[in-house]
Design a protein around this motif. Structure first.
Motif, PDB file in Angstrom:
ATOM      1  N   LEU A  26     -14.738 -19.301 -29.586  1.00 31.58           N
ATOM      2  CA  LEU A  26     -14.409 -19.610 -30.982  1.00 31.58           C
ATOM      3  C   LEU A  26     -14.511 -21.090 -31.326  1.00 31.58           C
ATOM      4  CD1 LEU A  26     -11.356 -17.272 -31.629  1.00 31.58           C
ATOM      5  CD2 LEU A  26     -13.750 -16.907 -32.192  1.00 31.58           C
ATOM      6  N   GLY A  27     -14.822 -21.923 -30.359  1.00 27.25           N
ATOM      7  CA  GLY A  27     -14.961 -23.312 -30.768  1.00 27.25           C
ATOM      8  C   GLY A  27     -14.663 -24.346 -29.725  1.00 27.25           C
ATOM      9  N   TYR A  28     -13.931 -25.311 -30.121  1.00 27.38           N
ATOM     10  CA  TYR A  28     -13.817 -26.591 -29.460  1.00 27.38           C
ATOM     11  C   TYR A  28     -12.962 -26.589 -28.202  1.00 27.38           C
ATOM     12  CZ  TYR A  28     -13.597 -31.720 -29.539  1.00 27.38           C
ATOM     13  OH  TYR A  28     -13.665 -33.042 -29.245  1.00 27.38           O
ATOM     14  N   TYR A  56     -12.421 -20.403 -37.173  1.00 26.02           N
ATOM     15  CA  TYR A  56     -11.075 -20.506 -37.732  1.00 26.02           C
ATOM     16  C   TYR A  56     -10.967 -19.674 -39.007  1.00 26.02           C
ATOM     17  CZ  TYR A  56      -6.754 -22.326 -39.634  1.00 26.02           C
ATOM     18  OH  TYR A  56      -5.479 -22.430 -40.141  1.00 26.02           O
ATOM     19  N   ASP A  57     -11.938 -19.851 -39.893  1.00 25.41           N
ATOM     20  CA  ASP A  57     -11.905 -19.121 -41.171  1.00 25.41           C
ATOM     21  C   ASP A  57     -11.906 -17.614 -40.950  1.00 25.41           C
ATOM     22  OD1 ASP A  57     -11.929 -21.609 -42.376  1.00 25.41           O
ATOM     23  OD2 ASP A  57     -14.047 -21.517 -42.944  1.00 25.41           O
ATOM     24  N   LYS A  58     -12.714 -17.151 -40.019  1.00 21.60           N
ATOM     25  CA  LYS A  58     -12.788 -15.709 -39.731  1.00 21.60           C
ATOM     26  C   LYS A  58     -11.460 -15.211 -39.160  1.00 21.60           C
ATOM     27  CE  LYS A  58     -15.661 -12.320 -37.378  1.00 21.60           C
ATOM     28  NZ  LYS A  58     -16.829 -12.108 -36.516  1.00 21.60           N
ATOM     29  N   GLY A  67       0.061 -14.129 -39.899  1.00 22.28           N
ATOM     30  CA  GLY A  67      -0.495 -13.800 -38.589  1.00 22.28           C
ATOM     31  C   GLY A  67      -0.865 -15.048 -37.798  1.00 22.28           C
ATOM     32  N   MET A  68      -1.452 -16.041 -38.469  1.00 21.89           N
ATOM     33  CA  MET A  68      -1.808 -17.301 -37.799  1.00 21.89           C
ATOM     34  C   MET A  68      -0.544 -18.027 -37.341  1.00 21.89           C
ATOM     35  SD  MET A  68      -5.124 -17.712 -37.611  1.00 21.89           S
ATOM     36  CE  MET A  68      -5.554 -19.447 -37.594  1.00 21.89           C
ATOM     37  N   ARG A  93      -8.220 -26.067 -37.644  1.00 16.51           N
ATOM     38  CA  ARG A  93      -9.625 -26.012 -38.059  1.00 16.51           C
ATOM     39  C   ARG A  93     -10.248 -27.373 -37.751  1.00 16.51           C
ATOM     40  NH1 ARG A  93     -12.694 -26.385 -43.012  1.00 16.51           N
ATOM     41  NH2 ARG A  93     -14.051 -24.569 -43.244  1.00 16.51           N
ATOM     42  N   MET A  94     -11.437 -27.390 -37.164  1.00 15.32           N
ATOM     43  CA  MET A  94     -12.032 -28.622 -36.667  1.00 15.32           C
ATOM     44  C   MET A  94     -12.183 -29.702 -37.745  1.00 15.32           C
ATOM     45  SD  MET A  94     -15.553 -29.339 -34.545  1.00 15.32           S
ATOM     46  CE  MET A  94     -15.179 -28.076 -33.362  1.00 15.32           C
TER      47      MET A  94
END
Length: 128
Positions: A26-28, A56-58, A67-68, A93-94
């Motif tokens: 999912l990313g970083y 992040y958006d998804k 939920g987050m 979010r980056m």
């Protein structure tokens, strides 16, 4: 310079390994940030998982704001129970993480092996 002993840093890094593995796509990554990453005195231990914007958006869209928040609290509790440290965990979010905190120390977590925690008076391993 981190505020942690080698043992504490090992436990934090070890606790973050499954987290880094589970969310790597999912990313970083997962990072130690804030005062505990920089100096001796801290109130809590700031651990952040930074995701690329699209991931992040998804995730936020499928899990809702609540939920987050719950995911952050649950992961923070897991890390606290594994390390005995007062963890403040957040998913970021980056773009916003870089805009608000770019240039500050980010110590990657969940990526070290045992050789990163050898003592300072231990000879180098033999290559042969």
């Amino acid at each position: 310079m981190s505020a942690f002993s080698p043992r504490q840093m090992f436990l934090l890094d070890l606790a973050c390994q499954p987290l880094a593995e589970a969310f790597r796509h999912l990313g970083y990554g997962v990072f130690l940030v804030g005062t505990a990453a920089e100096r001796g005195e801290y109130r809590d231990v700031d651990v952040r998982m930074i995701l690329d914007d699209k991931s992040y958006d998804k995730l936020a869209k499928t899990s809702s704001v609540e939920g987050m928040a719950f995911l952050g609290l649950a992961i923070g509790q897991y890390l606290a129970s594994m390390t005995d440290l007062p963890i403040d965990f957040q998913i970021q979010r980056m773009t916003e993480a870089n805009a608000k905190h770019g240039g500050k120390t980010r110590n990657p977590l969940g990526v070290r092996g045992l050789t990163n925690f050898r003592g300072d008076a231990v000879p180098e391993p033999n290559d042969g």
